[in-house]
Design an enzyme around this catalytic site. Structure first.
Site, PDB file in Angstrom:
ATOM      1  N   GLY A 318      -3.129  -6.954   0.646  1.00 31.05           N
ATOM      2  CA  GLY A 318      -2.565  -5.710   0.093  1.00 31.05           C
ATOM      3  C   GLY A 318      -3.224  -5.377  -1.241  1.00 31.05           C
ATOM      4  N   TRP A 321      -6.702  -4.144  -0.573  1.00 25.97           N
ATOM      5  CA  TRP A 321      -6.677  -2.785  -0.024  1.00 25.97           C
ATOM      6  C   TRP A 321      -6.804  -1.756  -1.149  1.00 25.97           C
ATOM      7  CZ3 TRP A 321      -3.158   1.175  -1.009  1.00 25.97           C
ATOM      8  CH2 TRP A 321      -3.257   2.310  -0.199  1.00 25.97           C
ATOM      9  N   HIS A 322      -6.242  -2.094  -2.337  1.00 25.15           N
ATOM     10  CA  HIS A 322      -6.259  -1.147  -3.451  1.00 25.15           C
ATOM     11  C   HIS A 322      -7.656  -0.936  -4.026  1.00 25.15           C
ATOM     12  CE1 HIS A 322      -1.892  -1.648  -3.364  1.00 25.15           C
ATOM     13  NE2 HIS A 322      -1.841  -0.500  -3.975  1.00 25.15           N
ATOM     14  N   GLY A 323      -8.489  -1.941  -3.923  1.00 28.88           N
ATOM     15  CA  GLY A 323      -9.822  -1.755  -4.481  1.00 28.88           C
ATOM     16  C   GLY A 323     -10.647  -3.009  -4.330  1.00 28.88           C
ATOM     17  N   PHE A 478      -8.078   4.774  -4.585  1.00 26.02           N
ATOM     18  CA  PHE A 478      -7.801   3.680  -3.647  1.00 26.02           C
ATOM     19  C   PHE A 478      -8.009   4.175  -2.229  1.00 26.02           C
ATOM     20  CE2 PHE A 478      -4.664   2.570  -7.150  1.00 26.02           C
ATOM     21  CZ  PHE A 478      -5.648   1.927  -7.865  1.00 26.02           C
TER      22      PHE A 478
END
Lengths: 478, 368
Positions: A318, A321-323, A478
């Site tokens: 997770g 996933w943001h960066g 993102f």
């Protein structure tokens, strides 16, 4: 195109609304096509070079979905098709989002000199996830066949395309199919405008208003103890008002079209535990990670030890996933660790007697908030060294400035904290119920209808007056 | 019409009324003095010169424009006027690129000043985005086109400043509002145009500008982890291109204006840092000078001063807050050198000062 721009508010949105309802008089399909085309125009306005990629992604996933839903394949072939579909999606996401990160780490490990300069297509993380969910559900047999225009609109629907909420096909496509949604409903329109106004105010007045203070901690100058805390707390509130403002605007815009979007925030800083926090922060991402990653990994079905491992992996991914950066990995790992500790405490820790429950809630709220704030340092910092540097300043009370400016800034941050902790959130004010498809039926609020109307007008006006030339949403990257 | 539709209409009309009222307030008070010099209301100024310059150009009387970066930000206009016998307008902008400087100067030259005093260095010609792509530069305000005027009038932040200026102009409220005005809460806290970006009287000059501070900055920028910063943007062909477009273009287009250009006295540590930590950057600086000086001195309307080799200033580290920014005392010294026409580059031998600088940099040994 930004929601917080004159072009969007004064030109794009009215034209799309008028076209949608005019076409709705004649047919049930034409407004869907119109909205899908408008969504592509919305995306193309600032990301024209990635429109083809978006269209290719839709075509690819629709074709894979067709094979899974329509063709009677043997189980082994079905699994192979799903694997190919998910792998294709992840490959594209990997190349565009993680190519540079992978090359940089390879260079560091092997002393090589690969150079990967790829622009990140805006919204790729969101539209990839929504489509992976579609493929997995198609594989599980939970999807009926959708018409291509409806599927294309589900992916491109402009209120959510760039930064969510992450939509679920079972929630959205039936709404696109409803004929009633294509007739203007003044009640939904009014509620939509008010929710949009609240979101716009959150973004342009609150989030953009506190943004300059973030530089106290993350700017070019060495912060003192108080400046580091003010800067990090400023970011804590900026991120919340920015992203929840965007989500409110998305919900409000969609409501004008008669479509209910899922909630994404529920006063997350009022959470009394980390488990509670993740039920309130970026709720559609949490649900996605739970349904399609945590449960796929085995969830809590394989014993307590593996449950913690699964939690950790889910949060780690997770974070990623943001960066594509180690700071996001650490942020995810921290939250994974927080969640494990929280679950272990709930299962094995002492039970609080009802007499002390309010005090325990307050202690839980403070502890949760501090844990979240510490993790945001990694989320915001440019690199690990910067994050550790800011944290070291936050842990060094011997170096304090506390001048006139710092006192004023601290008061500013406190006002934001009061809003986040004590003010009702948008859905509470508006009585927005996504599950039951109702809004504006909160009797307490609507008894004060004239006041609400004029207060909303003021909020909308201040939101519009707060529009700045360049003010992107944080979650766009993102 | 249903009750809901009426409510929707009421909401939209009320919002429009508030937005239009804010625009009317901004037009009436005009904090930037874009439409007219302040008469009815107290004139107030902002330290954000990217924004403020758009108003200064339109509202002030001047025959000389003073342009530069943070190295020329603390000058007092009254000191410039006294030293050079002119009526100046200081338009210096912290961190301004040549594109920004050229754009602002072009706008100012439409008011037909006789002279431009321009603090120039190689850094300003480094790669930079266009003024319209620069997030913090309100180019349309200078153009005063529809977009610029709308962004100014329909701005809540500007309406807050207008209200505050309005309150300050009401005699009974004036003292208390003046006392409460500060740069933390307000964008326009300066009451005198001469005070824009001038160091406050209580500023600890000796505590800020001293050898300890400049040596500490030297150590910081030569640290291997940060020394890449020295070379950032120093691409010789791109610098030459920017110089031709932003400096030469402006000079050629304004033959009736005298351009008095000076290269400021960086501390010797700046060049020594490049010598030790980024020799390629030092070469780019030397090459750029070798290109720019003969080019500039060819123009009859240009007088070029090179203060980079003024050893009495550049080798005295107590004059600096870091490796380039000098104290207000040096500002005054520069003004007197400009007035006395010292260190003027000779058009027949434009590279003499560069050779002197090279020799100084080569010879300098830092006592550690």
């Amino acid at each position: 195109m930004l929601f917080n721009s004159w072009l969007f508010i004064v030109v794009f949105l009215p034209i799309v609304l008028i076209g949608y309802f005019m076409l709705g008089r004649r047919s049930n399909l034409a407004p869907v096509v119109w909205l899908a085309l408008a969504s592509l125009a919305f995306y193309a306005h600032s990301n024209w070079q990635f429109v083809l990629l978006l269209l290719a992604s839709i075509a690819f996933n629709y074709a894979i979905g067709y094979l899974l839903i329509e063709r009677k394949l043997r189980p082994r072939w079905r699994f192979a098709v799903l694997t190919a579909g998910v792998a294709g999606d992840l490959l594209v996401l990997g190349v565009f989002k993680y190519g540079g990160f992978f090359a940089a780490n390879l260079n560091a490990l092997l002393a090589t000199h690969f150079v990967v300069n790829i622009l990140l297509p805006v919204g790729i993380s969101f539209y990839t996830f929504t489509q992976i969910a579609f493929l997995v559900d198609a594989f599980r047999g939970n999807v009926a066949r959708y018409a291509l225009p409806h599927y294309a609109l589900f992916v491109t629907y402009f209120p959510h395309l760039i930064a969510g909420p992450i939509l679920h096909h079972r929630d959205m496509i039936p709404q696109f199919e409803r004929a009633e949604a294509k007739r203007p409903d003044p009640h939904l329109m009014l509620c939509g405008v008010i929710i949009f106004a609240i979101g716009l105010f959150k973004k342009t007045c609150l989030a953009d208003g506190i943004q300059p203070l973030v530089a106290l901690a993350f700017g070019p100058y060495a912060p003192t103890f108080d400046q580091a805390w003010i800067g990090v707390l400023a970011y804590t509130f900026q991120l919340y008002f920015d992203f929840s403002g965007y989500s409110d605007m998305a919900i409000g815009i969609s409501l004008m079209f008669g479509i209910f979007l899922p909630l994404n925030f529920n006063s997350p800083y009022k959470a009394t535990s980390i488990i509670d926090f993740w039920r309130r922060w970026h709720m559609t991402l949490s649900q996605f990670l739970r349904d399609y990653l945590y449960i796929s990994l085995g969830g809590n079905r394989r014993g307590p030890a593996l449950r913690y491992v699964n939690l950790g992996i889910t949060m780690l991914l997770g974070g990623l996933w943001h960066g594509a950066a180690w700071t996001f990995v650490v942020w995810g790992a921290l939250h994974g660790a927080y969640l494990c500790i929280n679950h272990a405490w709930s299962n094995y820790g002492p039970k609080v007697s009802p007499r002390f429950a309010p005090a325990a809630d307050v202690a839980g709220l403070i502890l949760t908030f501090l844990a979240v704030v510490i993790a945001w340092v990694f989320f915001r910092a440019n690199d690990m060294a910067n994050a550790l540097y800011v944290l070291s300043k936050m842990a060094d009370p011997s170096n304090i400035a506390l001048g006139r400016a710092e006192i004023a800034y601290a008061a500013f941050v406190l006002a934001y904290a009061a809003l986040a902790w004590f003010a009702p959130n948008t859905q509470e004010i508006m009585g927005y119920d996504h599950k039951n498809r109702t809004v504006g039926e909160n009797p307490g609020a609507w008894r004060l209808r004239p006041l609400l109307i004029y207060a909303s007008a003021a909020v909308l006006a201040f939101g519009i007056l707060g529009i700045q030339r360049y003010s992107e949403f944080i979650y766009f990257r993102f | 019409m249903t009750a809901e539709a009426k409510n929707l209409l009421k909401l939209l009309c009320a919002a429009a009324a508030i937005v239009l009222s804010a625009a009317a307030l901004n037009y009436t008070v005009d904090p930037l003095q874009l439409f007219r010099p302040a008469r009815l209301f107290a004139a107030m100024y902002s330290a954000d010169t990217r924004l403020q310059d758009a108003g200064l150009i339109r509202s002030q009387q001047f025959d000389t424009v003073f342009m530069g970066t943070s190295l020329a930000i603390h000058y007092r206009q009254s000191d410039i006027d006294k030293a050079l016998g002119v009526r100046s307008l200081k338009l210096s902008i912290t961190g301004a690129t040549s594109k920004e400087q050229s754009f602002v100067l072009t706008a100012a030259l439409q008011r037909h000043p006789k002279r431009v005093i321009w603090q120039m260095d190689d850094w300003i010609f480094a790669n930079a985005p266009d003024v319209d792509a620069e997030g913090h530069f309100p180019a349309d305000l200078y153009r005063l086109n529809v977009k610029g005027v709308a962004s100014y009038l329909f701005s809540g932040a500007m309406a807050r400043e207008s209200l505050w200026i309005l309150a300050r102009s009401v005699p009974p409220l004036q003292p208390i509002v003046a006392k409460l005005t500060n740069g933390v809460m307000f964008k326009f806290p300066i009451a005198d145009v001469d005070d824009i970006n001038v160091l406050r009287p209580d500023f600890d000059v000796a505590g800020f500008y001293n050898a300890k501070a400049s040596l500490s900055a030297f150590r910081r920028i030569t640290d291997p982890a940060r020394s890449w910063y020295l070379s950032e943007g120093y691409d010789y062909p791109a610098m030459v291109q920017a110089f031709e477009r932003d400096a030469i273009g402006l000079i050629e287009n304004n033959p009736d204006v005298t351009f008095e250009i000076y290269f400021p006295p960086y501390s010797i540590l700046q060049f020594v840092a490049m010598r030790d930590a980024s020799p390629a950057t030092l070469k780019a600086v030397y090459d750029f000078t070798a290109y720019a000086f003969p080019r500039l001195t060819k123009f009859p309307n240009v007088r070029l001063h090179d203060f980079r080799g003024v050893q009495a200033i550049t080798h005295e580290l107590n004059n600096y807050g870091d490796v380039i920014h000098h104290s207000p005392a040096i500002d005054l010294k520069i003004l007197s050198m400009l007035a006395e026409r010292k260190y003027v580059v000779d058009p027949t031998a434009p590279l003499v000062s560069l050779d002197q600088l090279k020799a100084q940099v080569e010879a300098y040994r830092l006592e550690r």
